[in-house]
Design an enzyme around this catalytic site. Sequence first.
Site, PDB file in Angstrom:
ATOM      1  N   GLN A  66       0.834  -1.210   0.000  1.00 53.34           N
ATOM      2  CA  GLN A  66       0.000   0.000   0.000  1.00 53.34           C
ATOM      3  C   GLN A  66       0.862   1.250   0.000  1.00 53.34           C
ATOM      4  O   GLN A  66       1.238   1.748  -1.045  1.00 53.34           O
ATOM      5  CB  GLN A  66      -0.953  -0.004   1.190  1.00 53.34           C
ATOM      6  CG  GLN A  66      -1.982   1.111   1.123  1.00 53.34           C
ATOM      7  CD  GLN A  66      -3.175   0.856   2.053  1.00 53.34           C
ATOM      8  OE1 GLN A  66      -3.462  -0.268   2.441  1.00 53.34           O
ATOM      9  NE2 GLN A  66      -3.880   1.913   2.396  1.00 53.34           N
ATOM     10  N   ASP A  67       1.209   1.767   1.185  1.00 50.13           N
ATOM     11  CA  ASP A  67       2.163   2.868   1.220  1.00 50.13           C
ATOM     12  C   ASP A  67       3.272   2.516   2.204  1.00 50.13           C
ATOM     13  O   ASP A  67       3.165   1.540   2.945  1.00 50.13           O
ATOM     14  CB  ASP A  67       1.495   4.217   1.541  1.00 50.13           C
ATOM     15  CG  ASP A  67       0.807   4.269   2.888  1.00 50.13           C
ATOM     16  OD1 ASP A  67       0.626   3.205   3.505  1.00 50.13           O
ATOM     17  OD2 ASP A  67       0.447   5.372   3.332  1.00 50.13           O
ATOM     18  N   PRO A  68       4.381   3.270   2.221  1.00 54.91           N
ATOM     19  CA  PRO A  68       5.522   2.891   3.059  1.00 54.91           C
ATOM     20  C   PRO A  68       5.171   2.879   4.551  1.00 54.91           C
ATOM     21  O   PRO A  68       4.221   3.531   4.988  1.00 54.91           O
ATOM     22  CB  PRO A  68       6.557   3.987   2.762  1.00 54.91           C
ATOM     23  CG  PRO A  68       6.143   4.569   1.445  1.00 54.91           C
ATOM     24  CD  PRO A  68       4.647   4.468   1.417  1.00 54.91           C
TER      25      PRO A  68
END
EC number: 3.2.2.27
Length: 223
Positions: A66-68
């Site tokens: 998804q995102d970091p």
Amino acid sequence: MKVKIEESWKEVLNNEFNKGYFKKLVKFIKHEYKTKKGKIFPPPKLIFNAFDSLPFKDIKVVIIGQDPYHGKNQANGLAFSVDSEIKIPPSLQNIFKEIEKSLKIKTLPNGDLKRWAIQGVFLINTILTVEEGKPSSHKDIGWEIFTDEVIKIISKNLENIVFMLWGNLARSKKKLINPTKHLILETSHPSPYSANNGFLGSNHFSDALNYLKQHNKNKINFQ
């Protein structure tokens, strides 16, 4: 803001880098790093770490995150990965648990997945940057447009790639992939909240290795 990216990717993504949305994205990200020093992850030079870790043509498996990670010193530009000295996050613990059960091997005691990347595993988040303590803070600024194009480019230009789609966000990318050319594996996210809803026991890693073998591709060591 200096970023690193492997040469073959520069050619593959040249058109994308020159599009208006991407130029706006770069401008926004540069401003974020400048005005929120030490609060935007990963460090600038690691934003494109997934692209810098293996040449385009060497991709065998794509894992979409998804995102970091939004905690300090966690994100290193590879989806689900952390540097070797950092505590292994819960989702990655579950990934290792599934690997050990599925492949009957013992995983290494650290979460640095560069060892997978250099063997052909493309570990790509849909969003490539994040502000500390604020998950999805860089949602809808242009990263999703970019990474959707990356997935489409891989699907169109390469053959017999294994795509692992874990969780609803990753699974929404299925429409970008040609199912007649590639293997698409779908299940729940490895997060502790959903790992028991399909991820644990999915055998994705053994399925991936079997598929690579069938198509005469070198085996990946998922330790």
